[in-house]
Design a protein around this motif. Structure first.
Motif, PDB file in Angstrom:
ATOM      1  N   ARG A 132       0.828  -1.203   0.000  1.00 47.94           N
ATOM      2  CA  ARG A 132       0.000   0.000   0.000  1.00 47.94           C
ATOM      3  C   ARG A 132       0.866   1.258   0.000  1.00 47.94           C
ATOM      4  NH1 ARG A 132      -3.688  -0.068   4.986  1.00 47.94           N
ATOM      5  NH2 ARG A 132      -1.781  -0.925   5.936  1.00 47.94           N
ATOM      6  N   GLU A 133       0.431   2.278  -0.744  1.00 46.91           N
ATOM      7  CA  GLU A 133       1.118   3.561  -0.787  1.00 46.91           C
ATOM      8  C   GLU A 133       0.169   4.666  -0.342  1.00 46.91           C
ATOM      9  OE1 GLU A 133       2.626   4.222  -4.704  1.00 46.91           O
ATOM     10  OE2 GLU A 133       4.485   3.130  -4.304  1.00 46.91           O
ATOM     11  N   PHE A 134       0.704   5.660   0.358  1.00 48.41           N
ATOM     12  CA  PHE A 134      -0.100   6.805   0.771  1.00 48.41           C
ATOM     13  C   PHE A 134       0.816   8.000   0.961  1.00 48.41           C
ATOM     14  CE2 PHE A 134       0.752   3.775   4.134  1.00 48.41           C
ATOM     15  CZ  PHE A 134       1.383   4.523   5.122  1.00 48.41           C
ATOM     16  N   VAL A 135       0.222   9.187   1.107  1.00 49.99           N
ATOM     17  CA  VAL A 135       0.982  10.428   1.241  1.00 49.99           C
ATOM     18  C   VAL A 135       1.586  10.500   2.641  1.00 49.99           C
ATOM     19  CG1 VAL A 135       0.855  12.943   1.186  1.00 49.99           C
ATOM     20  CG2 VAL A 135      -0.508  11.583  -0.419  1.00 49.99           C
ATOM     21  N   PRO A 136       2.890  10.783   2.760  1.00 50.18           N
ATOM     22  CA  PRO A 136       3.501  10.872   4.089  1.00 50.18           C
ATOM     23  C   PRO A 136       2.868  11.986   4.920  1.00 50.18           C
ATOM     24  CG  PRO A 136       5.183  10.787   2.374  1.00 50.18           C
ATOM     25  CD  PRO A 136       3.874  10.976   1.679  1.00 50.18           C
ATOM     26  N   SER A 137       2.840  11.786   6.208  1.00 47.25           N
ATOM     27  CA  SER A 137       2.347  12.814   7.124  1.00 47.25           C
ATOM     28  C   SER A 137       3.277  12.881   8.325  1.00 47.25           C
ATOM     29  CB  SER A 137       0.921  12.494   7.574  1.00 47.25           C
ATOM     30  OG  SER A 137       0.448  13.482   8.484  1.00 47.25           O
ATOM     31  N   PRO A 138       3.984  14.013   8.493  1.00 49.01           N
ATOM     32  CA  PRO A 138       3.985  15.205   7.651  1.00 49.01           C
ATOM     33  C   PRO A 138       4.687  14.939   6.319  1.00 49.01           C
ATOM     34  CG  PRO A 138       5.677  15.389   9.329  1.00 49.01           C
ATOM     35  CD  PRO A 138       4.893  14.148   9.658  1.00 49.01           C
ATOM     36  N   THR A 139       4.400  15.766   5.333  1.00 47.79           N
ATOM     37  CA  THR A 139       5.008  15.599   4.017  1.00 47.79           C
ATOM     38  C   THR A 139       6.441  16.124   4.017  1.00 47.79           C
ATOM     39  OG1 THR A 139       4.139  17.731   3.271  1.00 47.79           O
ATOM     40  CG2 THR A 139       2.796  15.777   2.828  1.00 47.79           C
ATOM     41  N   PHE A 140       7.211  15.685   3.025  1.00 45.33           N
ATOM     42  CA  PHE A 140       8.564  16.182   2.832  1.00 45.33           C
ATOM     43  C   PHE A 140       8.511  17.574   2.195  1.00 45.33           C
ATOM     44  CE2 PHE A 140       9.298  11.764   3.498  1.00 45.33           C
ATOM     45  CZ  PHE A 140      10.590  11.651   3.976  1.00 45.33           C
ATOM     46  N   SER A 141       9.488  18.395   2.519  1.00 45.67           N
ATOM     47  CA  SER A 141       9.555  19.754   1.980  1.00 45.67           C
ATOM     48  C   SER A 141       9.741  19.713   0.469  1.00 45.67           C
ATOM     49  CB  SER A 141      10.712  20.521   2.615  1.00 45.67           C
ATOM     50  OG  SER A 141      10.590  20.561   4.020  1.00 45.67           O
ATOM     51  N   LYS A 142       9.248  20.748  -0.212  1.00 44.58           N
ATOM     52  CA  LYS A 142       9.390  20.811  -1.665  1.00 44.58           C
ATOM     53  C   LYS A 142      10.853  20.921  -2.088  1.00 44.58           C
ATOM     54  CE  LYS A 142       4.851  22.809  -2.674  1.00 44.58           C
ATOM     55  NZ  LYS A 142       4.125  23.952  -3.290  1.00 44.58           N
ATOM     56  N   ILE A 143      11.666  21.614  -1.276  1.00 40.59           N
ATOM     57  CA  ILE A 143      13.069  21.821  -1.606  1.00 40.59           C
ATOM     58  C   ILE A 143      13.945  21.103  -0.587  1.00 40.59           C
ATOM     59  CG2 ILE A 143      14.893  23.522  -1.986  1.00 40.59           C
ATOM     60  CD1 ILE A 143      12.697  23.698  -4.039  1.00 40.59           C
ATOM     61  N   ASP A 144      14.963  20.419  -1.087  1.00 43.44           N
ATOM     62  CA  ASP A 144      15.937  19.728  -0.243  1.00 43.44           C
ATOM     63  C   ASP A 144      17.305  20.352  -0.495  1.00 43.44           C
ATOM     64  OD1 ASP A 144      17.194  17.846   1.411  1.00 43.44           O
ATOM     65  OD2 ASP A 144      17.527  16.466  -0.257  1.00 43.44           O
ATOM     66  N   PHE A 145      17.895  20.937   0.547  1.00 38.95           N
ATOM     67  CA  PHE A 145      19.230  21.527   0.439  1.00 38.95           C
ATOM     68  C   PHE A 145      20.229  20.621   1.139  1.00 38.95           C
ATOM     69  CE2 PHE A 145      16.553  25.348   0.093  1.00 38.95           C
ATOM     70  CZ  PHE A 145      17.074  25.898  -1.077  1.00 38.95           C
ATOM     71  N   GLY A 146      21.400  20.447   0.510  1.00 42.46           N
ATOM     72  CA  GLY A 146      22.375  19.572   1.133  1.00 42.46           C
ATOM     73  C   GLY A 146      23.780  19.807   0.629  1.00 42.46           C
ATOM     74  N   ALA A 147      24.679  18.899   1.018  1.00 44.96           N
ATOM     75  CA  ALA A 147      26.088  18.973   0.660  1.00 44.96           C
ATOM     76  C   ALA A 147      26.514  17.684  -0.026  1.00 44.96           C
ATOM     77  CB  ALA A 147      26.938  19.215   1.908  1.00 44.96           C
ATOM     78  N   VAL A 148      27.463  17.817  -0.932  1.00 46.75           N
ATOM     79  CA  VAL A 148      27.971  16.694  -1.720  1.00 46.75           C
ATOM     80  C   VAL A 148      29.472  16.559  -1.487  1.00 46.75           C
ATOM     81  CG1 VAL A 148      28.258  15.750  -4.047  1.00 46.75           C
ATOM     82  CG2 VAL A 148      26.245  17.141  -3.502  1.00 46.75           C
ATOM     83  N   PHE A 149      29.931  15.325  -1.360  1.00 49.87           N
ATOM     84  CA  PHE A 149      31.366  15.042  -1.349  1.00 49.87           C
ATOM     85  C   PHE A 149      31.595  13.773  -2.158  1.00 49.87           C
ATOM     86  CE2 PHE A 149      35.155  12.913   0.233  1.00 49.87           C
ATOM     87  CZ  PHE A 149      36.087  13.939   0.135  1.00 49.87           C
TER      88      PHE A 149
END
Length: 202
Positions: A132-149
């Protein structure tokens, strides 16, 4: 599928244009990921990434990589051997990493270090429990900021292999009240991703 086809067209256009001015090409990768603080430990969610990159040389040893990629993230508990239950998150992002590349680290070996920030726009998000699939609660933010190495190796002039770690630096989702509320995760959930990339230079 339609969004993926549009992405492939855009990425191909970027890579072809890059031939005229800077180095550039396409890349594809295998992804393993987790969501810190969701109560499911381990990089158990497998997926993929596909994208394009353009490198702007700054000096003989330093360059700037501007990329665009479609990447699948999320987490998975794995199937419980007693209850046969499985749960997790399926997250799809469009990401733009901006990386500094440092090359010629070891004489006669074309090994590079890549590091910098990324911004990701979430395309779709699902929480699943068994089938089964459903919408997460709370939902994930529209923008994800992060760092790459990452560490990138060029076995030839046209092909590179890279191991890349990307991690959210601000919460990608508010902390659920019914899951891990320890001091480290009270601010929210964070995306943690490992990528194993093959890139082609045109």
């Amino acid at each position: 599928m339609r969004n993926l086809l549009v992405l492939i067209f855009v990425l191909g256009s970027i890579a072809l244009h890059a031939q005229k001015e800077f180095a550039g090409g396409l890349m594809i990768g295998a992804v393993t990921s987790q969501v810190s603080g969701d109560g499911m430990g381990g990089f158990n969610k497998f997926g993929y990434s596909v994208g394009a990159w353009v490198n702007i040389p700054v000096s003989e040893k330093i360059g700037i990589d501007l990329g665009m990629q479609y990447i699948t993230k999320g987490s998975s508990s794995g199937r419980d051997t007693l209850t046969f239950q499985k749960r997790g998150f399926r997250l799809n992002y469009m990401e733009v990493p901006l990386l500094v590349t440092i090359k010629n680290l070891i004489p006669k070996i074309d090994l590079q270090i890549t590091a910098g920030p990324y911004a990701g726009l979430i395309i779709s998000q699902k929480e699943f429990f068994n089938e089964r699939e459903f919408v997460p609660s709370p939902t994930f933010s529209k923008i994800d900021f992060g760092a790459v190495f990452g560490v990138r190796y060029w076995p030839g002039e046209k092909l590179f292999l890279e191991i890349r770690s990307t991690n959210s630096v601000i919460p990608s989702r508010p902390a659920p009240t019914n899951l891990n509320t320890g001091p480290l995760y009270r601010s929210g959930n964070f995306n943690n991703v490992l990528q194993f990339i093959i890139g082609k230079k045109f």
